[in-house]
Design an enzyme around this catalytic site. Structure first.
Site, PDB file in Angstrom:
ATOM      1  N   LYS A  82     -10.221  -7.158   8.003  1.00  0.00           N
ATOM      2  CA  LYS A  82     -10.832  -7.248   9.265  1.00  0.00           C
ATOM      3  C   LYS A  82     -10.779  -6.308  10.161  1.00  0.00           C
ATOM      4  CE  LYS A  82      -7.161  -9.973  11.645  1.00  0.00           C
ATOM      5  NZ  LYS A  82      -6.887  -9.275  12.848  1.00  0.00           N
TER       6      LYS A  82
ATOM      7  N   HIS B  25       0.897  -1.283   0.118  1.00  0.00           N
ATOM      8  CA  HIS B  25       0.029   0.006   0.101  1.00  0.00           C
ATOM      9  C   HIS B  25       0.899   1.238  -0.054  1.00  0.00           C
ATOM     10  CE1 HIS B  25      -3.827  -2.340   0.386  1.00  0.00           C
ATOM     11  NE2 HIS B  25      -4.480  -1.088   0.284  1.00  0.00           N
TER      12      HIS B  25
END
Lengths: 185, 279
Positions: free
Chosen positions: A104, A39
């Protein structure tokens, strides 16, 4: 509880708008993997005005760093990692067309706002169910950053990958709603 | 003196790394069953079923339960009548971790804190050695995932905070952790000692099998009170709402300084992995 909905990638704005928190979804088609270090690199490329190693328009990124595949296995164990570490990067990716994220844990307000504004959703996969989730991955290849090992970006072909809609385009959040529903005292 | 070649330690550590990561303990599976009887959320129930199914696949196919195969935390109880030959104890353990993570196709998750460059073989291991009477060695390998470790805290309370202060801090920590540490969790609590000892007590408390009572009745009572409060939070399996936020609270305690009241909370995800061997 309602039956799971089958969803085929890539996703359009209309596909995404139909999804609501609590929906159980079975994802089919192509998705990409990416977590912390990947990322950072994608974010840096966008900031420098350069192209990404894959087209993210309409795509889903799965926050996962798998175990190495054993001989004869398509993919190693592959459950989600905690998503808040990607919160700093996600709004820009959503703005550039990313339609879904699988991870999550709760997202920041900035990510939720970006999802609402640009029509994207956040799915939760069951954390720690790595062996079960791996069986739904039918093909895998590295598309970028092989040097990152488990953090390399991979293109996955998935069949009925089970996830739950946690944040929809209307600003709902299942983590908040679920906790409220079952809190005592 | 009993002579033991460290090669045997390497071999055992290798096997324990693989076994711990692929074979979830019966105590955890039974805790899932107990949770399923009480879970009111249909989605929570589905998730608990998924976790049982995941454990079954991992065991049968000999694949990791979770992709985060963790930091290799190794507890050693070394009998003082043992004479180790053929190399160093820590060197042998590190080699066992290296081999286990390679041969078991486990993820290498250890990196340089600044550059984030992976060490490539999941070393170093975290090794806690205690010298005890006898001529045996007990080795426990407890791989620890990053997601739940990140939610853990040490705090130096003041003596006037009392038992209520402990309850409040632990419950608040679980509440603030929400869905991040992969609930249902096991909450390890260390009370007393010093700053670093409290953290070690909290980690060590996680080694107690689920369902076994705390031998200290006062702590047993405290564990049950804290667990009840935690499971009122409503966080539930995976944080999506429900009764089962934690499967258990485990406490270890020791005396502390007259000025201090150290408390550590080590959160453990439902993939409560540890295997041991006695040589």
């Amino acid at each position: 509880m309602t039956q799971p909905i089958r969803l085929k990638t890539p996703l359009s704005g209309a596909d995404v708008e139909l999804l609501k928190v609590g929906d159980r979804i079975l994802i089919n088609g192509i998705i990409y993997t990416g977590r912390d270090a990947a990322h950072q690199r994608l974010f840096d490329l966008l900031k420098e005005g350069r192209d990404l190693p894959m087209d993210i328009k309409g795509q889903i990124i799965y926050y996962v760093g798998p175990t190495p595949a054993k001989p004869g296995q398509v993919f190693g164990s592959a459950g989600p990692t905690t998503s808040y570490r990607m919160d700093a990067y996600a709004p820009l990716l959503i703005e550039r067309g990313l339609k879904g994220m699988i991870g999550k844990g709760m997202r920041s307000d900035a990510v939720k706002e970006a999802m609402r504004k640009h029509k994207a959703v956040y799915f939760a996969a069951t954390g720690g169910a790595g062996a079960l989730l791996a069986k739904r991955i039918k093909k895998a290849e590295i598309v970028a950053y092989e040097d990152l090992g488990p953090e390399a970006i991979r293109r996955l072909e998935v069949e009925d990958l089970p996830v739950i809609v946690v944040n929809d385009v209307r600003g709902n959040d299942l983590y908040i709603e679920g906790e409220r529903r079952y809190r005592k005292g | 003196m009993r002579e033991i070649n460290v090669k045997l330690i390497t071999e055992k550590v290798r096997d324990l790394c693989i076994k711990a990561n692929t074979d979830l303990g019966e105590d955890v599976l039974q805790a899932f069953d107990r949770a399923m009887e009480k879970e009111e959320s249909p989605l929570g129930l589905e998730i608990l079923k998924e976790l049982k199914e995941n454990a079954r696949i991992a065991r049968e196919e000999n694949v990791p339960i979770c992709q985060d195969t963790g930091f290799a935390v190794v507890f050693v109880e070394l009998g003082q009548e043992v004479h180790l030959v053929g190399g160093s104890l820590n060197g042998a353990i590190e080699e066992g971790v290296r081999q286990g993570y390679r041969d078991g196709y486990l993820r290498k998750s250890i990196c340089h804190p600044f550059s984030r460059l992976n060490t490539g073989d999941n070393t170093p291991a975290i090794i806690h050695t205690e010298v005890i009477p006898g001529d045996k060695i007990k080795i426990t390998v407890a791989p620890k995932g990053g997601g739940s470790e990140n939610m853990s805290r040490v705090v130096m309370l003041t003596p006037s905070d009392g038992v209520e202060g402990i309850k409040k801090f632990v419950v608040q920590r679980v509440k603030e952790s929400g869905s991040n540490p992969c609930p249902p969790t096991i909450v390890g609590v260390g009370i007393g000692g010093t700053f670093e000892q409290a953290a070690l007590l909290a980690k060590r408390s996680l080694l107690r099998p689920l369902g076994n009572k705390n031998p200290d009745p006062e702590l047993d009572q405290l564990e049950s009170e804290i667990l009840t409060e935690i499971n009122k939070l409503g966080i539930g399996p995976q944080g999506l709402g429900g009764r089962t936020t934690s499967l258990a609270v485990h406490i270890l305690m020791m005396p502390c300084h007259i000025a201090s009241f150290p408390l550590a909370v080590n959160i453990q995800c439902h993939a409560q992995r540890h295997k041991e061997v006695v040589i």
